[in-house]
Design an enzyme around this catalytic site. Structure first.
Site, PDB file in Angstrom:
ATOM      1  CG  ASP A  57      -1.766  -1.235   1.310  1.00  0.00           C
ATOM      2  OD1 ASP A  57      -2.279  -1.672   0.281  1.00  0.00           O
ATOM      3  OD2 ASP A  57      -1.859  -1.793   2.424  1.00  0.00           O
ATOM      4  CE  LYS A 117       3.292  -2.294  -4.381  1.00  0.00           C
ATOM      5  NZ  LYS A 117       2.812  -2.118  -3.026  1.00  0.00           N
ATOM      6  CE  LYS A 171       1.514  10.389  -8.229  1.00  0.00           C
ATOM      7  NZ  LYS A 171       1.344  11.668  -7.591  1.00  0.00           N
ATOM      8  CG  ASN A 173      -2.758 -10.907  -2.593  1.00  0.00           C
ATOM      9  OD1 ASN A 173      -2.649 -10.717  -3.799  1.00  0.00           O
ATOM     10  ND2 ASN A 173      -1.789 -11.425  -1.868  1.00  0.00           N
ATOM     11  N   GLY A 218      -4.314  -4.397  -4.232  1.00  0.00           N
ATOM     12  CA  GLY A 218      -5.302  -3.391  -4.618  1.00  0.00           C
ATOM     13  C   GLY A 218      -4.590  -2.103  -4.964  1.00  0.00           C
ATOM     14  CG  HIS A 219      -2.023  -1.272  -7.576  1.00  0.00           C
ATOM     15  ND1 HIS A 219      -1.359  -2.001  -8.525  1.00  0.00           N
ATOM     16  CD2 HIS A 219      -1.282  -1.330  -6.470  1.00  0.00           C
ATOM     17  CE1 HIS A 219      -0.256  -2.494  -7.994  1.00  0.00           C
ATOM     18  NE2 HIS A 219      -0.184  -2.099  -6.745  1.00  0.00           N
ATOM     19  NE  ARG A 261       6.229 -31.481  -6.207  1.00  0.00           N
ATOM     20  CZ  ARG A 261       7.027 -32.441  -5.790  1.00  0.00           C
ATOM     21  NH1 ARG A 261       7.987 -32.868  -6.558  1.00  0.00           N
ATOM     22  NH2 ARG A 261       6.865 -32.993  -4.604  1.00  0.00           N
ATOM     23  CD  GLN A 286       0.629  -8.770  -2.217  1.00  0.00           C
ATOM     24  OE1 GLN A 286       1.399  -9.377  -2.922  1.00  0.00           O
ATOM     25  NE2 GLN A 286      -0.639  -8.665  -2.530  1.00  0.00           N
ATOM     26  CB  THR A 341       1.529 -12.138   0.756  1.00  0.00           C
ATOM     27  OG1 THR A 341       0.540 -12.730  -0.096  1.00  0.00           O
ATOM     28  CG2 THR A 341       2.751 -11.718  -0.045  1.00  0.00           C
ATOM     29  CB  THR A 349      -8.012  -5.909  -1.393  1.00  0.00           C
ATOM     30  OG1 THR A 349      -7.055  -5.532  -2.366  1.00  0.00           O
ATOM     31  CG2 THR A 349      -8.548  -7.279  -1.721  1.00  0.00           C
ATOM     32  N   GLY A 392     -11.112  -3.013   2.449  1.00  0.00           N
ATOM     33  CA  GLY A 392     -11.722  -1.871   3.141  1.00  0.00           C
ATOM     34  C   GLY A 392     -11.292  -1.781   4.607  1.00  0.00           C
ATOM     35  CG  LEU A 421       5.986  15.303   1.717  1.00  0.00           C
ATOM     36  CD1 LEU A 421       6.811  14.595   2.790  1.00  0.00           C
ATOM     37  CD2 LEU A 421       6.924  16.126   0.824  1.00  0.00           C
TER      38      LEU A 421
HETATM   39  P1  IMP Z   1      -2.795 -12.870   1.858  1.00  0.00           P
HETATM   40  O1  IMP Z   1      -1.843 -12.289   0.864  1.00  0.00           O
HETATM   41  O2  IMP Z   1      -4.237 -12.590   1.523  1.00  0.00           O
HETATM   42  O3  IMP Z   1      -2.547 -14.300   2.148  1.00  0.00           O
HETATM   43  O4  IMP Z   1      -2.559 -12.098   3.264  1.00  0.00           O
HETATM   44  C1  IMP Z   1      -1.351 -12.216   4.008  1.00  0.00           C
HETATM   45  C2  IMP Z   1      -0.971 -10.897   4.631  1.00  0.00           C
HETATM   46  O5  IMP Z   1      -0.606  -9.975   3.619  1.00  0.00           O
HETATM   47  C3  IMP Z   1      -2.102 -10.215   5.407  1.00  0.00           C
HETATM   48  O6  IMP Z   1      -1.555  -9.558   6.527  1.00  0.00           O
HETATM   49  C4  IMP Z   1      -2.651  -9.206   4.436  1.00  0.00           C
HETATM   50  O7  IMP Z   1      -3.281  -8.116   5.083  1.00  0.00           O
HETATM   51  C5  IMP Z   1      -1.375  -8.785   3.735  1.00  0.00           C
HETATM   52  N1  IMP Z   1      -1.604  -8.286   2.383  1.00  0.00           N
HETATM   53  C6  IMP Z   1      -1.872  -8.999   1.284  1.00  0.00           C
HETATM   54  N2  IMP Z   1      -1.998  -8.195   0.219  1.00  0.00           N
HETATM   55  C7  IMP Z   1      -1.783  -6.947   0.638  1.00  0.00           C
HETATM   56  C8  IMP Z   1      -1.732  -5.681  -0.032  1.00  0.00           C
HETATM   57  O8  IMP Z   1      -1.903  -5.534  -1.238  1.00  0.00           O
HETATM   58  N3  IMP Z   1      -1.465  -4.610   0.784  1.00  0.00           N
HETATM   59  C9  IMP Z   1      -1.229  -4.726   2.103  1.00  0.00           C
HETATM   60  N4  IMP Z   1      -1.258  -5.878   2.757  1.00  0.00           N
HETATM   61  C10 IMP Z   1      -1.533  -6.986   2.028  1.00  0.00           C
END
Ligand code: IMP
Length: 423
Positions: free
Chosen positions: A13, A16, A18, A38, A40-41, A143, A218, A233, A294, A296, A326
């Site tokens: 978060d 990236k 932008k 997972n 979200g941009h 696998r 991430q 992740t 992703t 909220g 900033l």
């Molecule tokens: P997962 O990727 O859904 O398995 O989540 C594992 C960890 O990564 C959790 O703490 C999520 O909140 C965090 N996470 C996954 N994707 C993002 C992202 O895009 N931004 C911030 N945290 C993320």
């Protein structure tokens, strides 16, 4: 080499999307190399914020081709919905988006397993996004996973699902395999033109001197190898992930831009040494709109962590930093930067502990900087910034011993101070 990797320095978060959007104005190709929905941009398109989960942010530049690399795990249904959403907003996607045949596919049963694991009594609660990411990567490495290329023929997919449920989960009767196979082959047929061998495509384009941006999802501290394990992740957002997730060799990666916010945030569980004190965090979060794109979920917010960012610089071989948001620090009287961790009473200057227990025990050592009152949102010229804002990011350059090449002062492309030519 005309290639740039954009990597998140802490827990994701960082903004990236932008930065990728900005660079892709002059790029030929943008590639996602790991993760799935997972991520979200939120990218501002014609003044409207559009959240993307799977498609690279470069899609908003009509001359840019976007690639979802083999290192990603793809929820084909939501990818298809994302394509339809973009098309309804007037973004032309066909012929500009390619999906790797080698990428693995997340199915609804992965999402179910993800939720069940998180809810199970006695399990480690990681605070996942419930998008099935962990279970899908588990299948990949065990696998038994199913890749996009395995889904082109319905019979083949059905046979793979049969063997998956009987040999791996033992839950064959709970799922209607024929129905899943039918559903997914339909989607794959719809996406037919999008599915290619991205490895040869990318290497050919890079050898032809095309400009390519590699976009991480991430951040480094969520990396399964280098992050705050197990609160991570299941993939590698770090630099090595670019190679394994695209099939592009390391000597073809020209430059690495690390993206860091002017403060820090973290979603989900796990240690976060510089988290703000309670009374300060909530109003800051509201002002800075720090809620997950992703899920909220409210993001935890804290001071800039130069130890974490320094560790991330080392792992990724960062060439320069893009400092984002900033403008969100306007109105903060004294701004703190964590310059060292105190572990068991001792200063561990530059080392980032490998275990969450030590990280939870660390006490940040802060340097303090005077803040500024002025609203700096949208400022795109360094000279127009308040003196203390300039002092702040220059102090970060000194502490991190690296150039800040981009300073972002708002969500729009034009809200940017470009301090160095990137291409
Ligand atoms: P997962 O990727 O859904 O398995 O989540 C594992 C960890 O990564 C959790 O703490 C999520 O909140 C965090 N996470 C996954 N994707 C993002 C992202 O895009 N931004 C911030 N945290 C993320």
């Amino acid at each position: 080499m005309n290639t740039v990797a954009i990597i998140g320095m802490l827990w994701g978060d960082e903004g990236k999307g932008k930065i990728v959007d900005l660079l892709s104005e002059q790029a030929n190709i943008v590639v996602r190399y790991q993760g799935g929905t997972n991520a979200g941009h939120t990218v501002c398109f014609k003044g409207k914020p559009l959240p993307l989960h799977m498609i690279p942010s470069g899609i908003f530049n009509e001359k840019t081709v976007c690639v979802i690399g083999n290192g990603c795990v793809i929820n084909l249904k939501s990818l298809y919905e994302e394509i339809l959403l973009l098309e309804s907003e007037g973004v032309d996607v066909r012929g500009r988006l390619f999906i790797s045949k080698r990428a693995h596919v997340t199915f609804p049963f992965h999402i179910e397993i993800d939720k069940n694991i998180e809810k199970k009594k006695g399990s480690r609660k990681l605070g996942t996004t419930f998008k099935g990411i962990g279970p899908c990567y588990t299948d990949k490495f065990a696998r038994v996973g199913i890749r996009v290329v395995d889904m082109l023929q319905r019979e083949e997919l059905e046979a793979l699902l049969e063997s998956y449920f009987s040999t791996f989960t033992g839950r064959k009767d709970e799922f209607d395999i024929k129905c899943i196979a039918e559903d997914y082959t339909k989607i794959v047929q719809e996406l037919g033109d999008y599915i290619i061998d991205t490895v040869s495509f990318l290497n050919r384009e890079i050898d032809g001197n095309k400009r390519v941006v590699f976009e991480s999802a991430q951040g480094t501290l969520l990396d399964v190898d280098f992050g705050t394990y197990p609160y991570v992740t299941s993939s590698n957002p770090t630099i090595g992930g670019v190679c394994t997730g695209t099939g592009v060799a390391s000597n073809k990666i020209g430059r690495v831009i690390g993206v860091a916010k002017a403060y820090s945030t973290r979603v989900g569980k796990g240690p976060f040494p510089t988290q703000f004190e309670e009374g300060f965090e909530e109003p800051f979060r509201k002002k800075a709109k720090e809620y997950g794109a992703t899920t909220g979920r409210p993001r935890r917010c804290g001071w800039f962590d130069a130890v974490g960012v320094g560790y991330s610089q080392m792992i990724n071989g960062v060439s320069s930093i893009a400092l984002t948001k900033l403008d969100c620090l306007s109105g903060v009287d004294k701004i703190k930067v964590c310059v060292a961790y105190k572990i068991n009473g001792k200063n561990g200057k530059a080392s980032f502990p490998p275990d969450t227990a030590s990280l939870s025990r660390t006490k940040p050592v802060y340097e303090k900087f005077d803040g500024w009152e002025e609203d700096i949102r949208g400022v795109n010229n360094e000279k127009a910034l308040p003196r203390n804002a300039i002092k702040y990011f220059k102090a970060l350059e000194d502490i991190l011993r690296i150039k800040i090449s981009i300073v972002s002062t708002g969500p729009d492309r034009k809200d940017t101070i470009l301090r160095e030519k990137i291409w």
